[in-house]
Design a protein around this motif. Structure first.
Motif, short mmCIF file in Angstrom:
data_model
loop_
_atom_site.label_atom_id
_atom_site.label_comp_id
_atom_site.label_asym_id
_atom_site.label_seq_id
_atom_site.Cartn_x
_atom_site.Cartn_y
_atom_site.Cartn_z
N LYS A 4 5.08 55.81 31.38
CA LYS A 4 5.01 56.03 29.94
C LYS A 4 4.11 54.99 29.26
O LYS A 4 3.50 55.24 28.23
N TYR A 5 4.10 53.80 29.78
CA TYR A 5 3.38 52.68 29.12
C TYR A 5 2.85 51.78 30.23
O TYR A 5 3.57 51.52 31.20
N ALA A 6 1.59 51.37 30.10
CA ALA A 6 1.01 50.46 31.10
C ALA A 6 0.01 49.53 30.43
O ALA A 6 -0.95 49.98 29.79
N ARG A 7 0.23 48.25 30.53
CA ARG A 7 -0.66 47.23 29.95
C ARG A 7 -0.46 46.01 30.82
O ARG A 7 0.68 45.62 31.08
N TYR A 8 -1.56 45.37 31.28
CA TYR A 8 -1.36 44.19 32.15
C TYR A 8 -2.47 43.18 31.89
O TYR A 8 -3.55 43.52 31.37
N GLY A 9 -2.21 41.94 32.20
CA GLY A 9 -3.23 40.90 32.02
C GLY A 9 -2.68 39.53 32.26
O GLY A 9 -1.66 39.36 32.94
N LYS A 10 -3.34 38.52 31.68
CA LYS A 10 -2.94 37.12 31.89
C LYS A 10 -2.45 36.56 30.56
O LYS A 10 -3.14 36.66 29.54
N VAL A 54 -7.65 47.71 39.61
CA VAL A 54 -7.12 46.49 38.99
C VAL A 54 -8.19 45.41 38.86
O VAL A 54 -8.71 44.91 39.87
N VAL A 55 -8.55 45.10 37.61
CA VAL A 55 -9.33 43.89 37.33
C VAL A 55 -8.29 42.78 37.32
O VAL A 55 -7.47 42.70 36.40
N ALA A 56 -8.29 41.96 38.36
CA ALA A 56 -7.18 41.03 38.56
C ALA A 56 -6.95 40.15 37.34
O ALA A 56 -7.90 39.81 36.60
N THR A 57 -5.71 39.78 37.12
CA THR A 57 -5.41 38.92 35.96
C THR A 57 -6.14 37.58 36.12
O THR A 57 -6.55 36.98 35.13
N ASP A 58 -6.34 37.15 37.35
CA ASP A 58 -7.10 35.91 37.55
C ASP A 58 -8.55 36.09 37.09
O ASP A 58 -9.14 35.20 36.47
N THR A 59 -9.08 37.28 37.35
CA THR A 59 -10.44 37.58 36.90
C THR A 59 -10.53 37.53 35.38
O THR A 59 -11.49 37.05 34.79
N GLN A 60 -9.45 38.02 34.74
CA GLN A 60 -9.41 38.00 33.27
C GLN A 60 -9.41 36.56 32.76
O GLN A 60 -10.09 36.22 31.79
N LYS A 61 -8.66 35.69 33.47
CA LYS A 61 -8.61 34.27 33.07
C LYS A 61 -10.00 33.64 33.26
O LYS A 61 -10.53 33.01 32.34
N GLN A 62 -10.61 33.87 34.42
CA GLN A 62 -11.95 33.28 34.67
C GLN A 62 -12.95 33.77 33.63
O GLN A 62 -13.77 33.01 33.12
N THR A 63 -12.84 35.07 33.31
CA THR A 63 -13.75 35.66 32.30
C THR A 63 -13.59 34.97 30.95
O THR A 63 -14.57 34.66 30.26
N CYS A 64 -12.35 34.68 30.62
CA CYS A 64 -12.06 34.02 29.33
C CYS A 64 -12.76 32.66 29.27
O CYS A 64 -13.40 32.31 28.27
N TYR A 65 -12.68 31.88 30.35
CA TYR A 65 -13.32 30.55 30.37
C TYR A 65 -14.84 30.69 30.32
O TYR A 65 -15.54 29.95 29.62
N ILE A 66 -15.38 31.67 31.04
CA ILE A 66 -16.84 31.87 31.04
C ILE A 66 -17.33 32.27 29.63
O ILE A 66 -18.28 31.70 29.11
N LEU A 67 -16.63 33.19 28.99
CA LEU A 67 -17.02 33.60 27.63
C LEU A 67 -16.88 32.44 26.65
O LEU A 67 -17.69 32.29 25.73
N ALA A 68 -15.87 31.59 26.86
CA ALA A 68 -15.70 30.42 25.98
C ALA A 68 -16.85 29.45 26.14
O ALA A 68 -17.25 28.77 25.19
N LYS A 69 -17.38 29.37 27.36
CA LYS A 69 -18.54 28.50 27.62
C LYS A 69 -19.80 29.07 26.97
O LYS A 69 -20.62 28.33 26.42
N GLN A 70 -19.93 30.41 26.99
CA GLN A 70 -21.17 31.06 26.56
C GLN A 70 -21.20 31.39 25.07
O GLN A 70 -22.26 31.66 24.52
N HIS A 71 -20.02 31.41 24.41
CA HIS A 71 -19.95 31.88 23.02
C HIS A 71 -19.11 30.92 22.18
O HIS A 71 -18.32 30.13 22.73
N PRO A 72 -19.19 31.04 20.84
CA PRO A 72 -18.30 30.23 20.00
C PRO A 72 -16.84 30.65 20.20
O PRO A 72 -16.58 31.84 20.43
N VAL A 73 -15.94 29.71 20.17
CA VAL A 73 -14.51 30.07 20.28
C VAL A 73 -13.85 30.08 18.90
O VAL A 73 -12.68 30.43 18.76
#
Ligand SMILES: O=c1[nH]c(=O)c2nn[nH]c2[nH]1
Length: 295
Positions: A4-10, A54-73
């Motif tokens: 019925k409901y599916a949402r996942y991440g870090k 599955v885009v692994a939750t670890d991948t989501q975390k790594q992506t967050c750090y990379i985007l923080a490096k490349q863009h304003p937070v």
């Protein structure tokens, strides 16, 4: 059974970013805690152990750090939009990205009356929060919040004229302590794209400053007839002040301070106008909520 409901991440991704101005030597810091939750064509990972979607939750975390490096937070509304847009644009089977950002306070120290170039202190547990949803084919919805802003006034609050019947014990008061921990939110109009968010980026800090200032100023100066009426005045002013928002909401606990009758001890007066010593109550607490929109 059916999914019925599916949402996942870090959740609880802790991020710190420093900006170093080489010319002035002034450094600025930001600290955030981020939650990313993805939606899309991911049912088979639940129902058929198909991890290929599955885009692994670890991948989501790594992506967050990379985007923080490349863009304003900052502002957090912009960074949340950058992160959410990244996921729905990068992965064809991901159709929505929920990004929540909690920004913690690091207030610059004043040393010898001057702002210190690289020292900060945590002045309160108050946080600035952004809840965003980037949804394919719709756009980016943003709700900004102030949470855990603890305030108290020692007078300037009354509560009388409320309904009375055989269940009512609460005495009326024309002068009481009022304390609450502010949770205030404002919902932005739907943004069609990340570019639309970028185009109004300065408005997010302006709105947060306005909402915070209006909250504190109204709390302090309103001769409050009730939590209800005072919070409505806050909403009304914020709506008038920030044109790009559609609604303002508050959820305010009424953190009670009870009078202590000490008259049993040698007739000691400590109630009504003689009250100076009170018992702060952890619970129960009143809880008053409202959402105010434009007419
Ligand atoms: O401001 C208040 N609102 C209420 O609804 C209430 N109920 N008890 N005390 C109260 N104070």
């Amino acid at each position: 059974s059916q999914l019925k409901y599916a949402r996942y991440g870090k959740d609880n991704i802790r991020l710190y970013k420093v900006d170093k101005d080489e010319k002035t030597g002034i450094q600025s810091v930001v600290e955030m805690t981020i939650c990313i939750l993805l939606e899309g064509d991911i049912e088979t990972s639940y129902t058929q152990a198909d991890n290929s979607v599955v885009v692994a939750t670890d991948t989501q975390k790594q992506t967050c750090y990379i985007l923080a490096k490349q863009h304003p937070v900052t502002p957090p509304e912009l960074f949340a939009s950058i992160v959410g847009t990244h996921f729905i644009e990068t992965y064809p089977h991901i159709h929505a990205a929920h990004v929540k950002i909690i920004q913690h306070r690091w207030t610059r120290m004043s040393v010898d009356g001057k702002p210190h170039p690289h020292s900060f202190y945590r002045d309160g547990e108050e946080v600035r929060v952004v809840e965003s949803v980037a949804r394919e084919g719709e756009g980016i919805s943003l709700r900004s919040k102030i949470e855990k802003l603890l305030v108290l006034k020692s007078t300037g609050s009354a509560f009388y004229g409320f309904h009375r019947d055989e269940y009512t014990q609460l005495p009326e008061t024309w002068d009481r302590i009022l304390s609450t921990e502010v949770e205030a939110g404002w919902k932005w109009k739907l943004f069609k794209s990340l570019n639309e968010v970028k185009a109004v980026a300065p408005k997010f800090d302006e709105a947060w400053h306005a909402a915070r200032e209006i909250t504190l100023q109204t709390f302090a100066t309103d001769n409050s007839a009730s939590v209800q009426n005072t919070m409505y005045k806050m909403c009304d002013q914020i709506l008038a002040s920030v044109r790009l928002i559609d609604a303002v909401d508050y959820s305010l606990p009424n953190k009670h301070y009870f009078e202590i009758d000490l008259s049993w001890h040698k007739g000691l007066k400590n109630t009504g106008k003689d009250a100076t010593v009170y018992a702060p109550q952890s619970n129960p607490n009143g809880l008053i909520q409202c959402t105010v929109t434009r007419k």
